[in-house]
Scaffold this active site. Structure first.
Site, PDB file in Angstrom:
ATOM      1  N   HIS A 270      -1.870 -12.078   3.489  1.00  0.00           N
ATOM      2  CA  HIS A 270      -2.004 -11.733   4.902  1.00  0.00           C
ATOM      3  C   HIS A 270      -3.458 -11.825   5.356  1.00  0.00           C
ATOM      4  O   HIS A 270      -4.379 -11.873   4.537  1.00  0.00           O
ATOM      5  CB  HIS A 270      -1.486 -10.314   5.156  1.00  0.00           C
ATOM      6  CG  HIS A 270      -2.315  -9.255   4.492  1.00  0.00           C
ATOM      7  ND1 HIS A 270      -2.159  -8.899   3.166  1.00  0.00           N
ATOM      8  CD2 HIS A 270      -3.337  -8.480   4.954  1.00  0.00           C
ATOM      9  CE1 HIS A 270      -3.019  -7.951   2.855  1.00  0.00           C
ATOM     10  NE2 HIS A 270      -3.763  -7.685   3.927  1.00  0.00           N
TER      11      HIS A 270
ATOM     12  N   TRP B 211       0.849  -1.184   0.000  1.00  0.00           N
ATOM     13  CA  TRP B 211       0.000   0.000   0.000  1.00  0.00           C
ATOM     14  C   TRP B 211       0.891   1.244   0.000  1.00  0.00           C
ATOM     15  O   TRP B 211       1.947   1.247   0.634  1.00  0.00           O
ATOM     16  CB  TRP B 211      -0.912  -0.008   1.226  1.00  0.00           C
ATOM     17  CG  TRP B 211      -2.001  -1.028   1.117  1.00  0.00           C
ATOM     18  CD1 TRP B 211      -1.954  -2.332   1.484  1.00  0.00           C
ATOM     19  CD2 TRP B 211      -3.306  -0.805   0.573  1.00  0.00           C
ATOM     20  NE1 TRP B 211      -3.150  -2.954   1.200  1.00  0.00           N
ATOM     21  CE2 TRP B 211      -3.994  -2.041   0.645  1.00  0.00           C
ATOM     22  CE3 TRP B 211      -3.949   0.311   0.035  1.00  0.00           C
ATOM     23  CZ2 TRP B 211      -5.301  -2.178   0.194  1.00  0.00           C
ATOM     24  CZ3 TRP B 211      -5.263   0.169  -0.411  1.00  0.00           C
ATOM     25  CH2 TRP B 211      -5.921  -1.064  -0.330  1.00  0.00           C
TER      26      TRP B 211
ATOM     27  N   HIS C 241     -15.145  -4.866   4.964  1.00  0.00           N
ATOM     28  CA  HIS C 241     -14.422  -5.300   6.165  1.00  0.00           C
ATOM     29  C   HIS C 241     -15.362  -5.323   7.380  1.00  0.00           C
ATOM     30  O   HIS C 241     -15.437  -6.319   8.110  1.00  0.00           O
ATOM     31  CB  HIS C 241     -13.264  -4.344   6.470  1.00  0.00           C
ATOM     32  CG  HIS C 241     -12.031  -4.555   5.656  1.00  0.00           C
ATOM     33  ND1 HIS C 241     -11.902  -4.097   4.363  1.00  0.00           N
ATOM     34  CD2 HIS C 241     -10.845  -5.160   5.963  1.00  0.00           C
ATOM     35  CE1 HIS C 241     -10.694  -4.399   3.911  1.00  0.00           C
ATOM     36  NE2 HIS C 241     -10.034  -5.056   4.854  1.00  0.00           N
TER      37      HIS C 241
ATOM     38  N   GLU D 199      -6.273 -11.868   2.445  1.00  0.00           N
ATOM     39  CA  GLU D 199      -6.084 -11.057   1.242  1.00  0.00           C
ATOM     40  C   GLU D 199      -4.772 -11.405   0.539  1.00  0.00           C
ATOM     41  O   GLU D 199      -3.832 -11.905   1.144  1.00  0.00           O
ATOM     42  CB  GLU D 199      -6.111  -9.563   1.605  1.00  0.00           C
ATOM     43  CG  GLU D 199      -7.481  -9.125   2.126  1.00  0.00           C
ATOM     44  CD  GLU D 199      -7.517  -7.746   2.751  1.00  0.00           C
ATOM     45  OE1 GLU D 199      -8.577  -7.098   2.669  1.00  0.00           O
ATOM     46  OE2 GLU D 199      -6.500  -7.311   3.340  1.00  0.00           O
TER      47      GLU D 199
ATOM     48  N   ASP E  65      -6.423  -9.995   7.978  1.00  0.00           N
ATOM     49  CA  ASP E  65      -6.782  -8.797   8.728  1.00  0.00           C
ATOM     50  C   ASP E  65      -7.434  -9.201  10.043  1.00  0.00           C
ATOM     51  O   ASP E  65      -8.221 -10.150  10.088  1.00  0.00           O
ATOM     52  CB  ASP E  65      -7.794  -7.944   7.948  1.00  0.00           C
ATOM     53  CG  ASP E  65      -7.172  -7.219   6.776  1.00  0.00           C
ATOM     54  OD1 ASP E  65      -5.933  -7.216   6.664  1.00  0.00           O
ATOM     55  OD2 ASP E  65      -7.936  -6.649   5.972  1.00  0.00           O
TER      56      ASP E  65
ATOM     57  N   HIS F  52       0.505  -5.909   6.491  1.00  0.00           N
ATOM     58  CA  HIS F  52      -0.432  -6.112   5.379  1.00  0.00           C
ATOM     59  C   HIS F  52       0.302  -6.292   4.048  1.00  0.00           C
ATOM     60  O   HIS F  52      -0.266  -6.067   2.978  1.00  0.00           O
ATOM     61  CB  HIS F  52      -1.426  -4.947   5.313  1.00  0.00           C
ATOM     62  CG  HIS F  52      -2.259  -4.821   6.539  1.00  0.00           C
ATOM     63  ND1 HIS F  52      -3.423  -5.519   6.734  1.00  0.00           N
ATOM     64  CD2 HIS F  52      -2.050  -4.105   7.676  1.00  0.00           C
ATOM     65  CE1 HIS F  52      -3.917  -5.233   7.931  1.00  0.00           C
ATOM     66  NE2 HIS F  52      -3.102  -4.379   8.515  1.00  0.00           N
TER      67      HIS F  52
ATOM     68  N   HIS G 169      -7.690  -3.718  12.776  1.00  0.00           N
ATOM     69  CA  HIS G 169      -7.234  -2.995  11.581  1.00  0.00           C
ATOM     70  C   HIS G 169      -8.148  -1.803  11.279  1.00  0.00           C
ATOM     71  O   HIS G 169      -7.677  -0.753  10.822  1.00  0.00           O
ATOM     72  CB  HIS G 169      -7.217  -3.968  10.404  1.00  0.00           C
ATOM     73  CG  HIS G 169      -6.757  -3.390   9.115  1.00  0.00           C
ATOM     74  ND1 HIS G 169      -5.672  -2.541   9.004  1.00  0.00           N
ATOM     75  CD2 HIS G 169      -7.229  -3.545   7.840  1.00  0.00           C
ATOM     76  CE1 HIS G 169      -5.500  -2.196   7.748  1.00  0.00           C
ATOM     77  NE2 HIS G 169      -6.428  -2.774   7.019  1.00  0.00           N
TER      78      HIS G 169
END
Length: 209
Positions: free
Chosen positions: A51, A17, A158, A170, A53, A47, A57
């Site tokens: 991974h 990200w 989410h 993810e 979550d 992340h 998060h």
């Protein structure tokens, strides 16, 4: 059949990200220096790559990784072909028998290059969450960086998934995985305070040795 690795390789080319810590590995101590061993350090966002979550998060009061039930991440999983969908809701699962499965992995036609961080990617709709809960699905995995639209700040999928007891995996690598039923193992690290964790995710086709 042997186990199939569906994890993104961790290296300095892996996409992250935009505001996350890039992945880095370095030898902090060499065998020459120590006389016996090499010792490495890594830095990364939790992340990065394949991974899971945790609710923390996106919820300050949510569970951390170590609070999560590890049994969610081991067991029967159905790989569902959702290529061609931009948004993935209950209609993408028409005709798919999810009874006795417990976990779903969504295969899309997103980029398969781990170094390519997408501007847009297929995403899950919040309406999918109650549909999965009704079918006793405890985990959903996707082959993209997020279950929500890439630009989302509200993270509606989410929130909806965890509100309905569905955990999130993810960045699984599913391009070469045929739709069908498998055994999944995607265990997070025992990170006490973390909001996510990298996993080594593997599949084995049911009924094959």
């Amino acid at each position: 059949m042997t186990w199939i690795d569906i994890s993104q390789p961790m290296n300095e080319r892996i996409a992250t990200w935009p505001e996350d810590t890039p992945f880095s590995y370095r030898r902090a101590v060499t065998k020459e220096e120590s006389g016996s061993v090499n010792i490495g350090d890594i830095t990364m966002s939790v992340h990065t790559g394949t991974h899971i979550d945790a609710p923390f998060h996106f919820d300050d009061e949510g569970k951390r990784v170590l609070d999560l039930d590890v049994n969610v991440y081991i067991g029967r999983a159905e790989v569902v072909d959702c290529r061609g969908y931009t948004s993935i809701g209950p209609e993408a699962f028409e005709g798919i028998d999810l009874s006795g499965i417990g976990r779903v992995l969504v295969k899309t036609d997103a980029s398969t290059d781990p170094a390519d961080f997408p501007v847009e990617a297929p995403y899950l709709t919040p309406e999918l969450a109650p549909f999965l809960e009704e079918r006793d699905i405890r985990l959903i995995g996707v082959d993209v960086p997020s279950v929500d639209p890439m630009e989302s700040e509200t993270l509606e999928a989410h929130h909806a998934l965890f509100a309905h007891g569905v955990h999130i995996l993810e960045n699984a690598v599913l391009a070469d995985i045929e739709p069908g039923t498998y055994e999944l193992c995607a265990l997070p690290l025992a990170l006490e305070e973390a909001d996510g964790s990298p996993v080594r995710a593997v599949l084995k086709q049911v009924g094959k040795e």
